[in-house]
Each structure stands twice: as structure tokens, then as C-alpha cells.
Enzyme design. Structure first.
Site, mmCIF file in Angstrom:
data_model
loop_
_atom_site.group_PDB
_atom_site.id
_atom_site.type_symbol
_atom_site.label_atom_id
_atom_site.label_comp_id
_atom_site.label_asym_id
_atom_site.label_seq_id
_atom_site.Cartn_x
_atom_site.Cartn_y
_atom_site.Cartn_z
ATOM 1 N N HIS A 3 0.830 -1.222 0.000
ATOM 2 C CA HIS A 3 0.000 0.000 0.000
ATOM 3 C C HIS A 3 0.863 1.272 0.000
ATOM 4 O O HIS A 3 0.504 2.267 0.626
ATOM 5 C CB HIS A 3 -0.957 0.027 1.193
ATOM 6 C CG HIS A 3 -1.960 -1.095 1.207
ATOM 7 N ND1 HIS A 3 -3.206 -0.978 0.658
ATOM 8 C CD2 HIS A 3 -1.887 -2.359 1.698
ATOM 9 C CE1 HIS A 3 -3.873 -2.125 0.824
ATOM 10 N NE2 HIS A 3 -3.087 -2.975 1.445
ATOM 11 N N ASN B 75 -10.288 -2.851 2.479
ATOM 12 C CA ASN B 75 -9.991 -2.852 1.049
ATOM 13 C C ASN B 75 -11.270 -2.607 0.267
ATOM 14 O O ASN B 75 -12.363 -2.612 0.846
ATOM 15 C CB ASN B 75 -9.408 -4.206 0.621
ATOM 16 C CG ASN B 75 -7.931 -4.353 0.984
ATOM 17 O OD1 ASN B 75 -7.221 -3.371 1.191
ATOM 18 N ND2 ASN B 75 -7.484 -5.589 1.049
ATOM 19 N N HIS C 156 -4.023 0.895 11.964
ATOM 20 C CA HIS C 156 -3.816 -0.387 12.654
ATOM 21 C C HIS C 156 -5.177 -1.007 12.981
ATOM 22 O O HIS C 156 -5.959 -0.383 13.725
ATOM 23 C CB HIS C 156 -3.030 -0.120 13.941
ATOM 24 C CG HIS C 156 -2.700 -1.361 14.706
ATOM 25 N ND1 HIS C 156 -2.890 -2.629 14.221
ATOM 26 C CD2 HIS C 156 -2.151 -1.517 15.932
ATOM 27 C CE1 HIS C 156 -2.503 -3.512 15.115
ATOM 28 N NE2 HIS C 156 -2.053 -2.867 16.164
ATOM 29 N N TYR D 62 0.896 -4.268 12.250
ATOM 30 C CA TYR D 62 0.779 -2.850 11.897
ATOM 31 C C TYR D 62 1.606 -1.927 12.778
ATOM 32 O O TYR D 62 2.233 -0.990 12.285
ATOM 33 C CB TYR D 62 -0.701 -2.432 11.861
ATOM 34 C CG TYR D 62 -1.393 -2.962 10.624
ATOM 35 C CD1 TYR D 62 -1.696 -4.311 10.504
ATOM 36 C CD2 TYR D 62 -1.696 -2.148 9.549
ATOM 37 C CE1 TYR D 62 -2.295 -4.826 9.367
ATOM 38 C CE2 TYR D 62 -2.301 -2.648 8.403
ATOM 39 C CZ TYR D 62 -2.603 -3.989 8.321
ATOM 40 O OH TYR D 62 -3.189 -4.489 7.188
HETATM 41 FE FE1 HDD Z 1 -2.542 -4.816 5.504
HETATM 42 C C1 HDD Z 1 -1.065 -1.801 5.173
HETATM 43 C C2 HDD Z 1 -5.491 -3.511 4.349
HETATM 44 C C3 HDD Z 1 -3.934 -7.964 5.460
HETATM 45 C C4 HDD Z 1 0.157 -6.019 7.048
HETATM 46 N N1 HDD Z 1 -3.161 -3.018 4.874
HETATM 47 C C5 HDD Z 1 -2.390 -1.887 4.806
HETATM 48 C C6 HDD Z 1 -3.167 -0.797 4.324
HETATM 49 C C7 HDD Z 1 -4.419 -1.282 4.081
HETATM 50 C C8 HDD Z 1 -4.405 -2.680 4.440
HETATM 51 C C9 HDD Z 1 -5.606 -0.510 3.562
HETATM 52 C C10 HDD Z 1 -2.676 0.606 4.099
HETATM 53 C C11 HDD Z 1 -2.966 1.479 5.273
HETATM 54 C C12 HDD Z 1 -2.532 2.895 4.985
HETATM 55 O O1 HDD Z 1 -3.166 3.531 4.136
HETATM 56 O O2 HDD Z 1 -1.571 3.337 5.606
HETATM 57 N N2 HDD Z 1 -4.327 -5.597 4.942
HETATM 58 C C13 HDD Z 1 -5.429 -4.880 4.591
HETATM 59 C C14 HDD Z 1 -6.565 -5.770 4.511
HETATM 60 C C15 HDD Z 1 -6.114 -7.015 4.797
HETATM 61 C C16 HDD Z 1 -4.712 -6.911 5.090
HETATM 62 C C17 HDD Z 1 -7.973 -5.328 4.171
HETATM 63 C C18 HDD Z 1 -6.873 -8.315 4.875
HETATM 64 C C19 HDD Z 1 -8.115 -8.397 5.190
HETATM 65 N N3 HDD Z 1 -1.976 -6.655 6.097
HETATM 66 C C20 HDD Z 1 -2.697 -7.820 6.033
HETATM 67 C C21 HDD Z 1 -1.999 -8.877 6.705
HETATM 68 C C22 HDD Z 1 -0.829 -8.328 7.185
HETATM 69 C C23 HDD Z 1 -0.848 -6.942 6.774
HETATM 70 C C24 HDD Z 1 -2.481 -10.299 6.862
HETATM 71 C C25 HDD Z 1 0.261 -8.952 7.966
HETATM 72 C C26 HDD Z 1 0.103 -9.896 8.830
HETATM 73 N N4 HDD Z 1 -0.733 -4.066 5.939
HETATM 74 C C27 HDD Z 1 0.213 -4.733 6.622
HETATM 75 C C28 HDD Z 1 1.416 -3.881 6.942
HETATM 76 C C29 HDD Z 1 1.012 -2.503 6.351
HETATM 77 C C30 HDD Z 1 -0.344 -2.787 5.749
HETATM 78 C C31 HDD Z 1 2.721 -4.442 6.548
HETATM 79 C C32 HDD Z 1 1.991 -1.805 5.425
HETATM 80 C C33 HDD Z 1 2.027 -0.381 5.840
HETATM 81 C C34 HDD Z 1 1.290 -0.335 7.085
HETATM 82 O O3 HDD Z 1 0.829 -1.571 7.397
HETATM 83 O O4 HDD Z 1 1.099 0.635 7.779
HETATM 84 O O5 HDD Z 1 1.591 -3.825 8.304
#
Ligand code: HDD
Length: 668
Positions: free
Chosen positions: A70, A143, A334, A357
């Protein structure tokens, strides 16, 4: 648009114009900012030039790591207004007190590409909303698709490694059409449902303002009596759901890589505030096992026809950020940021997210005090015994920073649940420690088929083309064949067509899902249609009758349509009309409709290309041709649906066509 959050942010803003002069970060006024300090005008720069060193060091460290997923996104401020109290389900005050207006910050994103990638790629869109409630921040990190690729968070690093550009050559950018991604899909059949969504038109939205949002996981709502319900969160766009077509999306990615962020920014600047209604699907705890899917499985949706979406409030985005880095880049979402009355379920994907997160912000935002960054601060007071750490901005008074203390009357003291303290839902849990998957998570294909069954014919065609495109870009036969094996479990005809298009092996045995269920809500056809805020390219080939043109433009504006006048050269016309774009700068992929005014004997080649592309993308097209002119030199026929001869037809028909959006019949 003032609210509690924007007033709080005001305290941190600085306006360069109002400051007396240029200083160093130490407050020293600077007399010269163009030349470094040198030993002689042609000599070496001196180490003692503290101004040079400070300016350069700061610049050298301006960038922070982009989000691991993202990375590309854009955000805006707004408000959430509740329609009716949900006290029967939750004690959360922003969901029970209709007199409250809750400030929000929303960030939309693509998943795969880097920060500088294009907006209109085929991808899932992130839809993350931070509610600044009076009880703390609640983040709904969702999402634009209601399901996910995997069922357990431990696979997330694998999914992302496979999806991201390949490690040996960092290709492709902003695309999932490559071997490692499709290898992962083929090897992980739980992704069957999500891959259908990703290959559908949902993955190429027309605008961020015109897509749905989903919290994806099952959460819990808990009321004051301690009674819990399972819940899924939905965002429904007031403008309806609309998508681009694939050729258009690819073209837009080159012509205007900022297409979506610009659209959002400009709509807000103009006062066309984007709105979404918040919807809830609720299942009573005792009904947990009444469905043909496991409600804890994040690869499953709850069909809206079985479990209706109750509309409970509205989010309006009404203010652009002042500074992209300070706000949009530094905002930290988060799914674990909850408030009293909202709790988690045991969805194993959600459970893993609850760790990831905060952890990621530590490297992205440089330490454990990122909650003090203005955009991340709650609007209610926050204090505890956590201290120090990188970038600590708060000066804590006193000598106690531990609980329990006698020296400071045990302040700050935990707050009992009945006075607003968060209490976890006391779910009874027992079991053996085990690494494994519940059998109830094993039906990978029924809902993939449900999704396909629910699509309109043109949506099915687009989906098959998308599979064919993506797999056609893969190099490995193993990968392509495995993808067809997966499709063969969903729908035989899709598998056949795709296998044929990409020259892959079709499994002998038809193993398609037997599900015949449909959910009309899954088709984008069943959405809201309005002309509002769409854009019309007004094409001039020769001098127009400006009075007539002025009348038509008035009608467009009355129907909340935007327009740009495009001609061979930028300039002015009578009636104060401005030609703002040329055929070099404008492109049909950037507009929802075109209106051609032709007063020359021949339609010039760029104009012809413009109307033919508009036509090919199934968009409405209006033409006003002077005497005896035809469109014979083009492939556009005046007799086709969605093409309007303005000298014969009222312009209102064209407006209705714009509301209708696309004329898919042209694809056949
Ligand atoms: Fe995630 C970012 C949505 C599964 C780990 N995720 C991130 C963002 C969105 C989502 C919208 C961007 C937030 C922003 O604008 O800063 N993610 C989802 C959805 C998921 C999902 C809807 C499943 C239903 N994500 C998911 C899993 C993991 C992560 C299973 C890890 C175990 N996601 C992350 C992250 C991010 C992230 C690595 C990257 C940047 C951040 O968190 O802040 O932690």
C-alpha cells in the site's frame, strides 16, 4: 471544514509567509542561502559552514521507507455522521450518539506498486479510515474487495513477496501479471475467490470516489449489557460503483499516473465532497454456525441477500491535506486500534494483522512515538506511563512513570469498564496448541463460483480477458497450467476459454464448483447511476457556434458535470469560454464522455482518434456536425446506442447516457 481533528492539527501548522525571515533550525537568522562558505571564491567549501551542513543533512534524510504494501496512496480529511443509535449492538459512543460528528482521515491505496507507481493499475485498493472518536482512535483498515487471498496471516509475507516486483530484476511495477504472483495463486487454492475479484472490474475503479469499501474480517460489537454480535463493515459510495475498462485503465496509467489522486483532490477542492454510507452486516453469536461458510474465514463474504447490509451513517471527505508527507505519508493505521464496544474475532488473518501494523510503523516512522505525530494523535486526552524513545515530543512532569505508584496517587489510573475503560470480550476459548487449518475453511471454490454466477455478461467477458491478459504475461508453462487447474475448480467454461487464449493445458476432468447461488449485490450493474461529477471532453474541430455551445455547457453544469474544452490550440472564445486543453494534452481515457462539435469538412486525425477511443471504451458520445457532414470517415456510427446527434436529439438524452455510464453492447 473545522472539526476537532482539524483544529488540533492547526496547532502544528506553520505558514512560511507569516514568518519574519529565513533561519537555521536553531533559530539563527541566515544572511545568505545561495552560496556555501568557501576559502576563496574558487576555493573548497569549509567544514565550518554549519548552514550548508544542516541544510544538506536534513535534505539527505527527507525520505522515509515507503509502506511495504500500500505504498502508493492518497488521503483526505472528513467527518462521519451516524444516522441512528446502534446501542442495541455496541457501546461505542461514535456509533450510539447521533449528535456527535466524528472527524475521520481516510487513505486510499494500491497494494503492489511503489510510491511513484500509477493509480489505475489492476490491483486491490486499500480503504483505510481513522475515526478520531472521543474514546480514542478507531481504525477500519479495509480494502475495496470483501475477501482476501489467504486465510492465515503467517502467509502474508509469502503472498507479498510473490506479488511484489520479482526480486532478481524488480519487474513488474504496479502489476500482478507475472510468474511469481500466479505461481503463488496456483499453489494456494484458498486464493480462488479473491483472484476472481482481482480479475474483475472492481480492480480497475473509475474513481476512488466510486468504489465500495469493506472491513473484510468479522469483528465483534458489544453492547453495554456485554452482549456480542458478529459484524462486517461496508462502505457504499453515494455516487455508485463504476470502473474503467482495461484498455482505458492502461492508457490512463501513462497519460495521467495521478488520475485517481487528482480526481479525489479536485472533487474536494470544488466542493463535490465524496460520500460513502457505512453499512453493517450483523450475525447474532448464537447463529455463528448457521451458514454454509465459516464466518471466521476471510476468504468468504456474507451474501447481502442472506444477511442484509444495514445502513447506519455517512462519511463525507471534505478537506484536502495541507501537507502530503506530514499527513498522508505519516498516518499510521492499525486494525488493532479499537474503542469500547468493538472487538476482534478469531479470524486468523485478523489476529496476525494485530501484530504487524504497529511493528511496521517502527521502521517506517522511526520509533515507538509515532502516535505523537499530529495526524496520528487522538482528539481525546491520552497519557500513561510509557516514556522516552526516539522522537519523544512530550515533556512528562513528575517522577513517577510506573503503575502502581503511591507517590502520585497512582495516576494515571486505569478506568473501570463502566466509566469507559476498554474491556476485552470474555470469549470462552479452549483447545490444543496446533498449527493447522480448520476443516470449515476448506471450501475454496463455492464463493468463487458465487461471484462468477452473479456477474453480468460483460463483467464475465472482462474477467476472462483479465485472466487471459495476466496469464498471457506469465512466462512459465507450469504457472499457466496451474492457474487453469485452479479455474477448472471454479468454472469449466472460464477454464476452457482462458486455457485456449493462453495456450495452456485444460485438465481432462471437469471439477467445477456445483454452486448455483447468485448474489445480485456482487454485480456492479446493480449500482447507482447519476451524471454527477463526471467529466465531458468538449472537442472543437473548427469554430463552434458559441451561443449554442454556451447553452449546452449550461446544461452540463446544471447536471453537475465537469467539462474541458479541447481544440487544436489553447485560447479563448466568445462568451468568455476558455479552451483549456489541446489534443496533445487531453486524452479520451481521462473523460467519461465526449461531445464533438465539427465545423470543418474533415475531422482532423487527433479528433478522430479521440472519438473512436471514446466509442471503443463504450462511453457516451454526442456530436454536432454542420450541414451534410457524417462520421463516415470514422468507425463510429450515429446509429449505435450511446451516440447522440445533438442536431436531432435533445442534449438531455446525452446526459441520461452519461448517467448510464457505458454501452457494453459495443463490445460485441
Ligand atoms: Fe494490511 C497496510 C489492508 C492484510 C500487514 N493493509 C495496509 C493498508 C491497508 C491494508 C488498507 C494501508 C494502510 C494505509 O493507508 O496506511 N491488509 C489490509 C486488509 C487485509 C490486510 C484489508 C486483509 C483483510 N496486512 C494484512 C496482513 C498483514 C498486513 C495479513 C500482515 C500480517 N498491511 C500490513 C502492513 C502494512 C499494511 C505491513 C503496510 C504499511 C502499514 O501496514 O502501515 O503492516
Amino acid at each position: 471544514m473545522e472539526n476537532k481533528k482539524t483544529s488540533q492539527l492547526e496547532n502544528f501548522t506553520i505558514d512560511n509567509e507569516q514568518k519574519a525571515g529565513l533561519t537555521t533550525n536553531q533559530g539563527l537568522k541566515v544572511a545568505e542561502d545561495e552560496f556555501s562558505l568557501k576559502a576563496g571564491l574558487r576555493g573548497p567549501t569549509l567544514m565550518e559552514d554549519f548552514h550548508f551542513r544542516e541544510k544538506m543533512t536534513h535534505f539527505d534524510h527527507e525520505r522515509i521507507p515507503e509502506r511495504v504494501v500500500h505504498a502508493r496512496g492518497t488521503g483526505a480529511h472528513g467527518i462521519f455522521q451516524l444516522y441512528e443509535s446502534l446501542s442495541q449492538y455496541t457501546r461505542a459512543d461514535f456509533l450510539t450518539d447521533t449528535s456527535k460528528t466524528t472527524p475521520v482521515f481516510t487513505r486510499f491505496s494500491t497494494v503492489q506498486g511503489s510510491k511513484g507507481s500509477s493509480d489505475t493499475v489492476r490491483d486491490v485498493r486499500g480503504f483505510a479510515v481513522k475515526f478520531y472518536t472521543d474514546e480514542g482512535n478507531f481504525d477500519l483498515v479495509g480494502n475495496n474487495m470483501p475477501v482476501f487471498f489467504i486465510q492465515d496471516a503467517i502467509k502474508f509475507p509469502d503472498l507479498v513477496h510473490a506479488l511484489k516486483p520479482e526480486p532478481h530484476n524488480e519487474i513488474p511495477q504496479g502489476a500482478s501479471a507475472h510468474d511469481t504472483f500466479w505461481d503463488f495463486i496456483g499453489q494456494n487454492p484458498e486464493s480462488a475467490h479473491m483472484i476472481m475479484w482481482l480479475m474483475s472490474d472492481r480492480a480497475i475503479p473509475r474513481s476512488l470516489r466510486m468504489m465500495e469499501g469493506f472491513g473484510v474480517h468479522t469483528f465483534r460489537l458489544i453492547n453495554t449489557l456485554g452482549k456480542a454480535h458478529f459484524v462486517k463493515f461496508h462502505w457504499k459510495p453515494v455516487l455508485g460503483m463504476h470502473s474503467q475498462v482495461w484498455d482505458e485503465a492502461q492508457r490512463t496509467a501513462g497519460k495521467n499516473p495521478d488520475f485517481h489522486r487528482q480526481d479525489l483532490y479536485e472533487a474536494i477542492e470544488k466542493g463535490d465532497y465524496p460520500e460513502w454510507e457505512l453499512g453493517l452486516q450483523v450475525i447474532a453469536e448464537e447463529d455463528e454456525f448457521k451458514f454454509d461458510f465459516d464466518i471466521l474465514d476471510p476468504t468468504k463474504l456474507w451474501p447481502e441477500e442472506e444477511i442484509p447490509v444495514k445502513i447506519v451513517g455517512k462519511m463525507t471527505l471534505n478537506r484536502n491535506v495541507d501537507n502530503f508527507f506530514a499527513e498522508t505519508e505519516q498516518v499510521a493505521f492499525h486494525p488493532g486500534h479499537v474503542v469500547p464496544g468493538i472487538d476482534f474475532s478469531n479470524d486468523p488473518l485478523l489476529q496476525g494483522r494485530l501484530f504487524s501494523y504497529t511493528d511496521t510503523q517502527l521502521s517506517r516512522l522511526g520509533g515507538p512515538n509515532f502516535h505523537q505525530i499530529p495526524i496520528n494523535q487522538p482528539v481525546c486526552p491520552f497519557h500513561n506511563n510509557q516514556r522516552d524513545g526516539m522522537h519523544q515530543m512530550t515533556i512528562h512532569h513528575g517522577k513517577t512513570s510506573y503503575h502502581r505508584n503511591g507517590l502520585n496517587n497512582n495516576q494515571p489510573e486505569p478506568v473501570p469498564a463502566d466509566q469507559g475503560g476498554y474491556e476485552h470480550y470474555q470469549e470462552k476459548v479452549e483447545g490444543r496448541k496446533i498449527r493447522g487449518r480448520s476443516e470449515s475453511f476448506l471450501d475454496f471454490y463455492s464463493q468463487a463460483k458465487l461471484f462468477y454466477n452473479s456477474l453480468a455478461p460483460h463483467e464475465r467477458r472482462h474477467l476472462i480477458s483479465a485472466f487471459s491478459f495476466e496469464l498471457g504475461k506469465c512466462k512459465s508453462d507450469l504457472v499457466k497450467n496451474n492457474a487453469v487447474v485452479l479455474l477448472n475448480h471454479i468454472d469449466r467454461r472460464v477454464a476452457e476459454e482462458v486455457a485456449n487464449n493462453i495456450n495452456a493445458e485444460l485438465p481432462k476432468e471437469n471439477l467445477e464448483s456445483k454452486s448455483t447461488k447468485k448474489s445480485p449485490a456482487l454485480s456492479m450493474v446493480n449500482t447507482i447511476y447519476k451524471p454527477d461529477t463526471k467529466s465531458v471532453a468538449v472537442l472543437l474541430n473548427g469554430q463552434p457556434d458559441t451561443d449554442q455551445l454556451t447553452d449546452w455547457l449550461k446544461v452540463l453544469t446544471e447536471h453537475k458535470l465537469n467539462y474541458s474544452i479541447i481544440a487544436a490550440k489553447i485560447g479563448s472564445l466568445k462568451n468568455n469560454l476558455k479552451i483549456t486543453e489541446t489534443f496533445d494534452t487531453a486524452d479520451p481515457s481521462l473523460f467519461d464522455a465526449a461531445l464533438l462539435i465539427n465545423n470543418k469538412s474533415a475531422i482532423q486525425p487527433p479528433v478522430l482518434e479521440f472519438i473512436e477511443t471514446t466509442f471503443k471504451h463504450c462511453k457516451p458520445l454526442a456530436v454536432a456536425l454542420s450541414d451534410h457532414q457524417t462520421l463516415n470517415q470514422s468507425r463510429v456510427s450515429l446509429k449505435t446506442e450511446g451516440v447522440y446527434d445533438l442536431l436531432q436529439t435533445d442534449i438531455m438524452k446525452f446526459i441520461e447516457g452519461i448517467a448510464q455510464d457505458r454501452f457494453w453492447i459495443r463490445e460485441q
